[in-house]
Design an enzyme around this catalytic site. Structure first.
Site, PDB file in Angstrom:
ATOM      1  CB  CYS A   3      -0.914   0.026   1.225  1.00  0.00           C
ATOM      2  SG  CYS A   3      -1.877   1.565   1.315  1.00  0.00           S
ATOM      3  CB  CYS A  17      -2.004   4.773   4.405  1.00  0.00           C
ATOM      4  SG  CYS A  17      -3.517   4.206   3.610  1.00  0.00           S
ATOM      5  CB  SER A  18      -0.991   0.783   6.586  1.00  0.00           C
ATOM      6  OG  SER A  18      -1.997   1.604   7.164  1.00  0.00           O
ATOM      7  CB  CYS A  19      -5.015  -0.380   2.158  1.00  0.00           C
ATOM      8  SG  CYS A  19      -5.587   1.329   2.298  1.00  0.00           S
TER       9      CYS A  19
END
Lengths: 88, 208
Positions: free
Chosen positions: B108, B111-113
């Protein structure tokens, strides 16, 4: 979540899911406020991404503390913008 | 890509960030907007109950059940839900299959999906600036650092997760596993293989 179908499963590789209790608290607050409708998860991801990008102009996200500090910052922004100060 | 852990201040007063988190929680609890007990349950869920073993069971079933595999590749969200894994951050899933010609890896970039219902919360390196930029700019170098050395003919595909779609890699089934059942196969599948930064190793011993 169908909890009964999930077995106990700690994170692999010995890495804890959260480094410190405050990280778990800020995580849980964000998820709960999303579920109660203060923001959508898309709005959350977009804002978190902006904050990460700003942070990365001067530094790098290298650990869980950096990451969840950005999570906390994002949460504070939504609270400030969307929570009615008269409420409660 | 190591994960640095900072020492906690056990005797010192609360750090600035700890104070901010505590203040915010107090405010939200006072206003009745969050329930601390519900927060405890949520944390417990992601610390102990939801993690990569779910994804491993999906992978093992796909390896042994061709019809399931087809459903998984066509409509991952439904096929994963069929196994009982649904919920936050699993609303729109896509499964990408590794073959002898294509290796998939997931990142991702913004961000951090990450697909929580099948992998739990992401490891620190997945959220780190280094992985998020380098997975796109030099995926082969990153894979080598993770110990994955691909044949030069193998195409590397990098999938960028978003809040709208999240990816799970279906790794290749290792050789010498014909006699293993689904549960035994699931044991072989580790988190990193489902992010696409590892391959599933050939088991050192046959069915135990």
């Amino acid at each position: 979540m169908i909890v009964e179908l999930l077995s106990t499963q700690p994170q692999e590789g010995g890495e804890p899911v959260f480094d410190a209790p405050w990280q778990a608290r800020t995580f849980a607050m964000a998820v709960k406020l999303c579920e109660s409708g203060l923001f959508s998860w898309k709005e959350w991801s977009d804002r978190l991404s902006e904050n990460i990008a700003l942070f990365e102009q001067r530094s790098a996200v290298t650990n869980s503390e950096d990451y969840y500090s950005l999570w906390q910052q994002t949460l504070e922004q939504f609270i400030e913008e969307r929570l009615d100060p008269q409420d409660g | 890509m190591s994960d640095h852990q900072h020492p906690h201040h056990h005797t010192a007063p609360l750090s600035e960030i700890e104070q901010r988190v505590k203040q915010l929680e107090t405010l939200l609890v006072d206003k009745g907007l969050v329930d601390p007990k519900a927060m405890d349950e949520l944390v417990d869920t992601y610390e102990h109950r939801v993690g990569p073993r779910n994804g491993a069971r999906v992978v093992a079933r796909a390896w042994t059940d061709p019809e399931y595999k087809q459903r998984l590749l066509e409509d991952a969200t439904s096929a994963i839900m069929e196994m009982g894994y649904a919920g936050r951050q699993g609303e729109h899933m896509q499964v990408v299959e590794n073959t002898d010609k294509v290796h998939n890896m997931v990142v991702c970039t913004l961000c951090s999906c990450y697909p929580w219902p099948v992998l739990g919360l992401p490891p620190t390196w997945y959220k780190a600036s280094s992985y998020r930029s380098r997975a796109v700019s030099e995926p082969r170098a990153v894979l080598e650092e993770f110990g994955v050395n691909l044949d030069p003919d193998v195409e590397v595909r990098v999938w960028d997760s978003t809040s709208e779609i999240r990816y799970l890699v279906l790794p290749r089934r290792p050789n010498n596993t014909e006699h293993l059942n689904q549960d035994q196969l699931a044991e072989l599948v580790e988190r990193d293989a489902m992010i696409g930064v590892a391959v599933v190793p050939v088991p050192t011993e046959a069915a135990a």
